[in-house]
Design an enzyme around this catalytic site. Structure first.
Site: not given
Ligand code: 2AM
Length: 483
Positions: A12, A77, A130, A184, A187-188, A191, A288
């Protein structure tokens, strides 16, 4: 029991939330979940208030709320978080259920996950997403790949929520295993190239032509009405016009040290891996890196001399037209290189990529969206087996018309001491690609001279021979050595 959900989405952060809201607005029932479970209720009480979105208190709860076959999309992530969730999910799911990874995963990870999950009877899809936060909410570009049997189950949702180019969805099946994430990634990379090209045009205008920010904004506004019409040109115009509270251009105050998250670098690594000369994206990544050496550059700027004059003395208006053409021709080369890389990867992995379809996926919703991608789609519609974009009549003619200006702009930039790594590398690539003869004959001779690596003679291809160049050292070639 309340209505069952069409799909679950885990993760989320903003992208995940916006994709859920997008799915909801298109009539799909979504079940939301997050590692930090409190965020689910928070989302339901705020952003998702008044929608059909449901929440889950645990993965078990989430799975129980899904229609079968279950569809679970991860937007977490990239890296171990994806593997962790897959590990927790598989005991709760049934064979034939579909797991979708919509994060920025490396395509090699997606290939591995496809293999692992197939052996357990699950369908896995790695989907490139994207378009940033706005795209996720109102229509992203979606690039799904992996287990094709899973595609019919997610197609209505994906093609329902994605961006549209006219009536056509900017989402279609890309190919097997890591193809979606590979596309993807390219694509990046593209970009990165597009952004650097625009930066070089801006640099020439600012330093060489001494233009004000408003004058430059006018130029980009004008360019956005023609063949360069694109999201990135449009936002550049807005950025140039943007004034800080004191009325001066904010852009002037931004530290000239670029960050990067890695996907451009991955494209350059893949280019090296598959031996494809994707030079422009490589230069964009290195540009960069060079920019980030700000402190060193400040010291060097006081010691290292440059061009005799850094001010352009010719007709500015005429030169601006030439810069536009140089940018356009370089951009054609960049996309030609990007598609060359796709072709090489497809060959390596036996993917059946639909190149026109990929251009259409990028036509709307994503950061590189542009009119230009419509031209690429048309080129592949004319000839689905086109070996190189530069050989398509439309692009061949476009480069022909821009070529002289492109050469003049690169030369001028060199004379003025303005770095143009992407424009100049694109031109060198073009000159190399169109050369029947390159100096690699000398290179082969050198290799044979010092390492007995052998060479082929013109007209006798396929037969490798060695010459004893020095009269000593013997006639044995390297390939016959055992140590
Ligand atoms: P979180 O809200 O519990 O941190 C973007 O960072 C999304 O990835 C978030 O929903 C985050 O959950 C989740 N996330 C990041 N690291 C994670 C991990 N090691 N295990 C599960 N969810 C992770």
């Amino acid at each position: 029991m309340s209505q069952k959900a069409d799909i679950a989405l885990i993760g989320l952060a903003v992208m995940g939330q916006n994709l859920i809201l997008n799915m909801d607005s298109k009539g799909f029932v979504v079940c939301a979940f997050n590692r930090t479970v409190e965020k689910v209720q928070n989302f339901l009480n705020n952003e998702a208030k008044g929608t059909k979105i449901i929440g889950a208190t645990s993965l078990e709860d989430m799975v129980s709320k899904l229609k079968s076959p279950r569809r679970v999309m991860l937007l977490v992530k990239a890296g171990s978080a994806v593997d962790d969730f897959i590990k927790q999910l598989t005991p709760l799911l049934s064979k034939g259920d579909i797991i979708i990874d919509g994060g920025n995963s490396e395509y090699t990870d997606t290939q591995r996950r496809c293999k692992d999950l197939a052996s357990n009877g699950f369908l896995f899809i790695g989907a490139g997403v994207s378009g940033g936060e706005d795209g996720a909410r109102y229509g992203p570009s979606l690039m799904p790949g992996g287990h094709e049997e899973g595609w019919p189950h997610i197609k209505p949702i994906f093609q329902g929520i994605c961006a549209k180019s006219g009536n056509e969805p900017c989402c279609d099946w890309v190919g097997q295993d890591g193809a979606g994430h590979f596309v993807k990634m390219v694509h990046n990379g593209i970009e990165y190239g597009d952004m650097q090209l625009i930066c070089e045009a801006y640099h020439i205008m600012k330093t060489g032509l001494g233009m004000s920010h408003d004058e430059m904004a006018d130029v980009f506004e004008d360019w956005n009405k023609g063949e360069l019409d694109s999201f990135l040109i449009e936002i550049t115009k807005d950025i140039l016009r943007f004034k800080d509270n004191d009325g001066s251009p904010l852009l002037e105050k931004i530290r000239d040290s670029a960050g990067q998250k890695g996907t451009g670098k991955w494209t350059a690594i893949a280019a090296l891996e598959y031996g494809t000369p994707v030079t422009l994206i490589g230069e964009a990544v290195f540009a960069r890196c060079l920019s980030s050496l700000k402190d060193e550059r400040v010291i060097a700027s006081k010691k290292l001399g440059g061009a005799t004059s850094s001010k352009f003395s010719g007709d500015k208006k005429e030169f601006l037209v030439k810069i536009r053409k140089a940018l356009y021709a370089s951009k054609i080369v960049s996309y030609a290189q990007g598609f060359m890389l796709l072709r090489e990867a497809a060959k390596s992995f036996n993917w059946k990529l639909n190149y026109g379809g990929i251009a259409l996926m990028w036509r709307g919703g994503c950061i590189i969206r542009s009119v230009f991608l419509g031209n690429i789609k048309d080129a592949y519609t004319r000839n689905p087996n086109l070996s190189n974009l530069l050989l398509d009549d439309f692009f061949c003619k476009a480069v022909k018309e821009s070529q002289q200006s492109w050469r003049e702009v690169v030369s001028q930039a060199v004379l003025l001491g303005v770095p143009v790594p992407t424009m100049s590398s694109a031109l060198s690539f073009y000159d190399g690609y169109r050369s029947e003869t390159l100096p690699a004959n000398l290179l082969q001779a050198q290799r044979d001279y010092f390492g007995a690596h052998t060479y082929e003679l013109l007209g006798k291809e396929g037969k490798f021979v060695h010459t004893n160049w020095t009269g000593h050292g013997g006639d044995v070639s390297a390939s016959t050595y055992n140590n």
